[in-house]
Design an enzyme around this catalytic site. Sequence first.
Site, mmCIF file in Angstrom:
data_model
loop_
_atom_site.group_PDB
_atom_site.id
_atom_site.type_symbol
_atom_site.label_atom_id
_atom_site.label_comp_id
_atom_site.label_asym_id
_atom_site.label_seq_id
_atom_site.Cartn_x
_atom_site.Cartn_y
_atom_site.Cartn_z
ATOM 1 N N ALA A 46 0.803 -1.223 0.000
ATOM 2 C CA ALA A 46 0.000 0.000 0.000
ATOM 3 C C ALA A 46 0.837 1.275 0.000
ATOM 4 C CB ALA A 46 -0.962 0.000 1.200
ATOM 5 N N HIS A 49 5.309 4.798 -4.013
ATOM 6 C CA HIS A 49 6.774 4.873 -4.054
ATOM 7 C C HIS A 49 7.248 6.150 -4.746
ATOM 8 C CE1 HIS A 49 7.512 0.858 -2.499
ATOM 9 N NE2 HIS A 49 6.590 0.379 -3.315
ATOM 10 N N LYS A 249 12.466 -4.549 -1.943
ATOM 11 C CA LYS A 249 12.750 -3.376 -1.134
ATOM 12 C C LYS A 249 12.937 -3.710 0.340
ATOM 13 C CE LYS A 249 10.219 -0.502 -4.398
ATOM 14 N NZ LYS A 249 9.891 -1.586 -5.329
ATOM 15 N N GLU A 336 4.548 -5.699 -11.185
ATOM 16 C CA GLU A 336 4.810 -5.858 -9.759
ATOM 17 C C GLU A 336 5.224 -4.494 -9.203
ATOM 18 O OE1 GLU A 336 8.276 -8.262 -8.929
ATOM 19 O OE2 GLU A 336 9.260 -7.630 -10.769
ATOM 20 N N SER A 337 5.697 -4.459 -7.964
ATOM 21 C CA SER A 337 6.135 -3.190 -7.374
ATOM 22 C C SER A 337 7.148 -2.516 -8.300
ATOM 23 C CB SER A 337 6.776 -3.453 -6.013
ATOM 24 O OG SER A 337 7.170 -2.250 -5.419
ATOM 25 N N CYS A 399 -20.058 -3.904 12.758
ATOM 26 C CA CYS A 399 -18.676 -4.213 13.137
ATOM 27 C C CYS A 399 -18.240 -3.246 14.230
ATOM 28 C CB CYS A 399 -17.754 -4.096 11.923
ATOM 29 S SG CYS A 399 -15.997 -4.313 12.308
#
Length: 483
Positions: A46, A49, A249, A336-337, A399
């Site tokens: 999350a 970057h 990372k 991907e990241s 909840c």
Amino acid sequence: MMDVIIIGGGVVGCGVARELSRYKLNIALLEKTDDISNGQSKANTAIIHGGYDAKPGTLKAKFNVLGNKMYDKVCEELDVPHKRNTSLVVSFGPDGHAELEKLLQQGIENGVPGLSIIGQDELRRREPNIGSTAYEALLVETGGIVCPYEMTQAYAENAAMNGVTFYRQAEVTGIEKVEGGWKVISKAGTFTAKAVVNCAGLYSDVINNMVSEDKISIVPRRGEYYIVDKKYADAFHASIFQLPTKMGKGILVTPTVDGTVLLGPTAEDIDDKTDTRTTAEGLAKVLKFASLTWEHIPMRNFITTYSGLRAHCDRNDFVLGEAPDAPMFFNAAGVESPGLTSAPAIAQYLAEMIADKLSANKNENFNPIRKGIPKFREMNDEQRARAISINPDYAKVVCRCETVTEAEIREAIRRPVGARSVDGVKRRTRAGMGRCQAGFCTPRTVEILCEELHISPLEVTKFGGNSKYIESYLFEKGDNENA
């Protein structure tokens, strides 16, 4: 024949759908599972970057920086929570200085603004809880955090508002070239379209390799995480990275936009694209390395653990654009990241390319604004009273841990591309994400799903497929009924 078929309902696929809906096109999105955001987009770190660590000249470097710059506007339009909390890449001794300098120069080359190396005094002023051996850090002022599944849902809802049709449980089993476009065979039916966009995440190699001789291979890379309770929301301000390795990372400690703290991820290449287990070895590794950053991790306050799979491509970069030997077949593969950060820019890039190829006109009725479900937990007393006066279901808390009301759950189901499972409700409202991990709210959530979808409790699932809560044999009459 449709204009565009998008394969995959993750953040990139839903982003492409939304950006393509800016044009006068007939668009459908096919998702293999029962819900969007069911793959990489539901289980990652999350992070927004900065873009300092991608190799210069790569698509990862380019789209990371472009996507980062787009986040504030996109999140404002789609009403998605995000925060520019900065990132810190920490070295734990003087021998890391050269690597920090390398990252600094690489970031500058990539066009990342707001980079600097800070010493121990400034580091501890910013982060008083940083580990005792922390020595210095690369400060990334453009770093941030966002909710990845809420981002995906917002993209999907806005796309649907602007005319995109979503098909779920629509796994693609074949693609064939036909005159004027492509035939896409799925479990939801057979479709034809002038253009196909491959946003299939972990399965983007499978989809690409159905039509192109320019083969790619996706290796699932599993990352395991801990989630720490909200009472430690202020333990760290920035997202704290450790100096990265070739596998990623590294283990990080980061706050989330929802107030919890994430520790992780590991990076383990595996063979099974469905293997999202957590392991004793992986979680032990998370604790071992995270304790450099956070020496006194409050282990009694872990809420849960989870793992996510990243779509690591054998080319070590994104694969974007039209396949060289398959006209009007477009890839967003190996994302991907930093894929989450890059998603807005990738979506815009592909949408503009496809619209140009189709000579599409602008959609004058396109509405970029999507409003999220009003969150009772974030309202003040006056706002709560008003919400209840308009909709009495806001007075019914389902909840307790996350203060999620019946009104929010019902709206999550009723919305465009709405929830169809308990996990779908959870990702749209946080019902079940609190300290008790759905121990209290699940029965009522199941009841509401039954009421809204007009289904039996026997049909309600946790996350689609065979993940049913109640087995039918419990209700069958037989020899043991009076036992």
